[in-house]
Every structure is written in structure tokens, then in C-alpha cells.
Scaffold this motif. Sequence first.
Motif, PDB file in Angstrom:
ATOM      1  N   GLU A   6      55.846 -38.077  -9.749  1.00 13.80           N
ATOM      2  CA  GLU A   6      57.077 -38.648  -9.201  1.00 13.80           C
ATOM      3  C   GLU A   6      57.830 -37.584  -8.427  1.00 13.80           C
ATOM      4  O   GLU A   6      57.821 -36.417  -8.814  1.00 13.80           O
ATOM      5  CB  GLU A   6      57.986 -39.137 -10.330  1.00 13.80           C
ATOM      6  CG  GLU A   6      57.498 -40.359 -11.057  1.00 13.80           C
ATOM      7  CD  GLU A   6      58.536 -40.826 -12.056  1.00 13.80           C
ATOM      8  OE1 GLU A   6      59.648 -41.184 -11.625  1.00 13.80           O
ATOM      9  OE2 GLU A   6      58.231 -40.798 -13.256  1.00 13.80           O
ATOM     10  N   PRO A   7      58.525 -37.975  -7.337  1.00 17.80           N
ATOM     11  CA  PRO A   7      59.300 -36.974  -6.596  1.00 17.80           C
ATOM     12  C   PRO A   7      60.436 -36.404  -7.455  1.00 17.80           C
ATOM     13  O   PRO A   7      61.004 -37.103  -8.287  1.00 17.80           O
ATOM     14  CB  PRO A   7      59.867 -37.736  -5.406  1.00 17.80           C
ATOM     15  CG  PRO A   7      59.518 -39.158  -5.587  1.00 17.80           C
ATOM     16  CD  PRO A   7      58.605 -39.305  -6.760  1.00 17.80           C
ATOM     17  N   LEU A   8      60.706 -35.133  -7.246  1.00 17.38           N
ATOM     18  CA  LEU A   8      61.836 -34.490  -7.897  1.00 17.38           C
ATOM     19  C   LEU A   8      63.108 -34.991  -7.210  1.00 17.38           C
ATOM     20  O   LEU A   8      63.047 -35.534  -6.103  1.00 17.38           O
ATOM     21  CB  LEU A   8      61.722 -32.971  -7.772  1.00 17.38           C
ATOM     22  CG  LEU A   8      60.376 -32.351  -8.174  1.00 17.38           C
ATOM     23  CD1 LEU A   8      60.437 -30.839  -8.062  1.00 17.38           C
ATOM     24  CD2 LEU A   8      59.951 -32.761  -9.546  1.00 17.38           C
ATOM     25  N   VAL A   9      64.242 -34.776  -7.847  1.00 21.27           N
ATOM     26  CA  VAL A   9      65.518 -35.181  -7.254  1.00 21.27           C
ATOM     27  C   VAL A   9      66.396 -33.936  -7.147  1.00 21.27           C
ATOM     28  O   VAL A   9      66.593 -33.231  -8.146  1.00 21.27           O
ATOM     29  CB  VAL A   9      66.237 -36.250  -8.117  1.00 21.27           C
ATOM     30  CG1 VAL A   9      67.569 -36.635  -7.485  1.00 21.27           C
ATOM     31  CG2 VAL A   9      65.348 -37.474  -8.300  1.00 21.27           C
ATOM     32  N   LEU A  10      66.867 -33.649  -5.940  1.00 18.85           N
ATOM     33  CA  LEU A  10      67.725 -32.491  -5.726  1.00 18.85           C
ATOM     34  C   LEU A  10      69.092 -32.951  -5.239  1.00 18.85           C
ATOM     35  O   LEU A  10      69.214 -33.612  -4.207  1.00 18.85           O
ATOM     36  CB  LEU A  10      67.119 -31.544  -4.690  1.00 18.85           C
ATOM     37  CG  LEU A  10      67.965 -30.308  -4.369  1.00 18.85           C
ATOM     38  CD1 LEU A  10      68.115 -29.397  -5.586  1.00 18.85           C
ATOM     39  CD2 LEU A  10      67.381 -29.549  -3.186  1.00 18.85           C
TER      40      LEU A  10
END
Length: 85
Positions: A6-10
Motif C-alpha cells: 500500500e502507498p505510504l501517506v506523507l
Amino acid sequence: AAPPAEPLVLYSYDGNQFCRLVREVLAELDLPYRLRSTGKGSPRRQELLEVAGATTAPYLVDPNTGVSMGESADICAYLLRTYAD
């Protein structure tokens, strides 16, 4: 290391040198991530406050490992430790 499922969240905002450092490491490692812009006056600042307990950016959420953290140096070290080959 395997790429994250899953994409990371920044949580980040433009013009912040510490956010830029984290984005550079994400790009260098070719990691997929969602950028949540939290500049002054942004409605996402409330979201960041709820997620992090503060409105300080950068703040990273990694849904793949359950890790959430602030502090750019710690985030960069975590990304390298977790996702670099």
C-alpha cells in the motif's frame, strides 16, 4: 527489500525543508506514497491533528507496517532501514 503493498501517506507542505528531505528519500527509494498537503489554512491540518496529535509536518503513516512518525531524520532513517536494498 520488497516494495510496499500500500502507498505510504506523507503529511507535508511546500516550502518546508524537512518535508522536502523526506520526499527526496521517498523518491530515491521509488516508494509509492500519497501526499497530504497540510499548509497553513489547509483543512487537512485538522486531519493531521487527529492522526498525529499535532500539526507538525512532516508526518509519515506506513499502513504496511503500522508505523506512524514525525521528525524528518527519524522518518528518513526508517524509510532507508525498511525499504532500501
